[in-house]
Design an enzyme around this catalytic site. Structure first.
Site, short mmCIF file in Angstrom:
data_model
loop_
_atom_site.label_atom_id
_atom_site.label_comp_id
_atom_site.label_asym_id
_atom_site.label_seq_id
_atom_site.Cartn_x
_atom_site.Cartn_y
_atom_site.Cartn_z
N HIS A 24 -10.71 -45.39 -21.95
CA HIS A 24 -10.74 -44.16 -22.75
C HIS A 24 -9.29 -43.85 -23.12
O HIS A 24 -8.47 -43.56 -22.26
CB HIS A 24 -11.34 -43.03 -21.89
CG HIS A 24 -11.40 -41.71 -22.58
ND1 HIS A 24 -12.53 -41.26 -23.24
CD2 HIS A 24 -10.48 -40.72 -22.72
CE1 HIS A 24 -12.29 -40.07 -23.75
NE2 HIS A 24 -11.05 -39.71 -23.44
N CYS A 69 -8.47 -33.24 -23.83
CA CYS A 69 -8.86 -32.60 -22.57
C CYS A 69 -8.36 -31.17 -22.55
O CYS A 69 -7.16 -30.93 -22.58
CB CYS A 69 -8.29 -33.36 -21.38
SG CYS A 69 -8.64 -32.58 -19.80
#
Lengths: 312, 312
Positions: free
Chosen positions: A211, A244
């Site tokens: 990722h 995030c």
């Protein structure tokens, strides 16, 4: 026999939508997921089983799993923060369940409110819950090594700590671990070295995916390192939305549309149809007109005379 | 003994400024070039000796060569379209003279108004003009293989044609050839294959550099392929400004600031100081407030705990 060489895992519906404040209506999400699947995207992470008060944007994840499971040919992935989330996930039968473990314990405490040992306890609980299901109904359990390449809070994350946590996740019952550049710190040398060491420690089948973020523009350099190291599943987000929300300064998943172009240009099949992929981008753009979408290929178009590896 | 492992050649003052309509004042260009040199950028392409009626943005190139030559430690490169331009260049003594040859002859006729044979004639003339200088005053002559990876007008450009033109440029007297993704079509497999074949044909010393665009986001994937293939000079443009004004649809040089971050993160020294590089970006931004600057690293900043390879 798959129709792709590299599996793109579209994380926009989870990682993208959790990072923006507008809440995408459930029907729009379903239309987007259907459009992604129709384009041939082989795996979609449709949401996260977190409490709605924490991430109201993802409150409809169970409904989306049910929707996506009804579509033929697409693997349905979800994130779970703990056993309780996993129990809710297992009720609707996703194909893959990922629990993140932040290698930076500071980030773990802030993001998941748990120490490493507490996260590993959750993993063991999830393993048991999955094993209690009939064999045919068991999803794959992945342990995601978050902040593997560095942390906005701790800074450098020691390589040996990443290896230790990879082994512990495997021992706790994960079918696979994943490397995650949560914060956009990764460089290609790290991707190469960490992949190689985990493959030596656990076997190559235990690490197939990565990722990556594009926080400092390095996303596709890291993709090259990942391909070279033999990884075959790459997370990406349509329009590059997301990142995030608990890692200040981090932004920008790598862009699905540009990743498909890169891989196809190298002769690697993604199984994805460009026209239908760009159509799915339109579905997203219309549902979230206030969100900026990144990506060069949709604007530039395909090069004149371009021959994708995937039959279109 | 150089203080860098990879040489970044800053092409913004030439490739960037020729692609935008505002004309940057000469004094501002000088300040920008000085700021780039102060940051440690080892080579700067300061302009192009084209007629001012064609590219009025670059009419002050001779003055900029003289300015840059007075700065210690920076190599001064210029583009020339033909012998006449080269003669004007040689009067002011740049360190490197690049003449582009479009491998797509359609693009060559449109961009330089010359067939391949006519361009090669110009190269031979430039070689003779350089050889007429005292040995210590001879600049390096590079033949740039434009549209090497594909053309917006012709589409696919045959690989064998690239090889043929590389050999012909060498035979016409170039000290070196360069691969140029004028149109943003290149993929990493091409970069690897073409570099390897030219190295086999002409020897590795005859091809050390590459000019890459980020038109479809693939710029840094191609940088990885270039590094892997052993290339050591990479063109980039501050803020990603520029592209080729005669190749419709093409846009976006790779961004110097992000390239420096990528290389330094991999332990490759660029010889560049980040603070001074970001200061040079401010000089550019203030001189051209209406031009959008790209690049992620200046906004994201360096990662916490980051250790560049170049002593700062």
């Amino acid at each position: 026999m798959t129709n792709f060489d590299i599996e793109i895992s579209e994380v926009g519906p989870r990682d993208g939508l959790q990072s923006i404040s507008p809440i995408m209506p459930t029907e729009a999400k379903k239309a987007w997921i259907s459009a992604l699947a129709a384009a041939g995207v082989p795996e979609i992470e449709v949401g996260s089983f977190v409490p709605p008060r924490v991430l109201p944007q993802l409150a409809d994840t169970a409904e989306l799993v049910t929707h996506a499971k009804a579509i033929e040919g697409v693997a349905v992935a979800v994130l779970v923060p703990n056993l309780r989330g996993a129990e809710n996930a297992l009720k609707v039968g996703p194909d893959k369940v990922t629990i993140p473990l932040s290698v930076s314990e500071t980030h773990s405490l802030k993001n998941l409110k748990r120490t490493h040992e507490q996260v590993l306890d959750e993993v063991r609980g999830i393993r048991a819950a999955i094993d209690a299901l009939p064999a045919a109904k068991r999803p794959k359990l992945e342990g995601g090594l978050s902040t593997a390449f560095g942390c906005t809070l701790e800074g450098v994350v020691p390589e040996d700590k990443v290896m230790e946590m990879a082994v512990k996740l495997a021992e706790a019952g994960c079918d696979e671990v994943g490397l995650s550049d949560t914060t956009g710190f990764a460089n290609p040398k790290q991707v190469t070295t960490y992949t190689k060491r985990i493959h030596e420690l656990l076997g190559p089948q235990m690490l197939t995916g990565v990722h990556l973020h594009n926080t400092r523009g390095q996303g596709f350099a890291n993709v090259m390192a990942a391909l070279e190291a033999g990884l075959t599943t790459i997370d990406a987000s349509m329009g590059g939305i997301g990142g995030c929300p608990f890692a200040p300064g981090a932004s920008g998943n790598i862009v699905t549309e540009d990743l498909v172009f890169l891989l196809e240009s190298m002769g690697l099949r993604t199984g994805i149809n460009f026209d239908k992929l760009f159509a799915a981008r339109q579905v997203l753009a219309q549902a979230l007109p206030e969100v900026e979408l990144y990506g060069f290929t949709p604007e530039a178009g395909l090069p004149k005379g371009f021959s994708p590896a995937t039959p279109q």
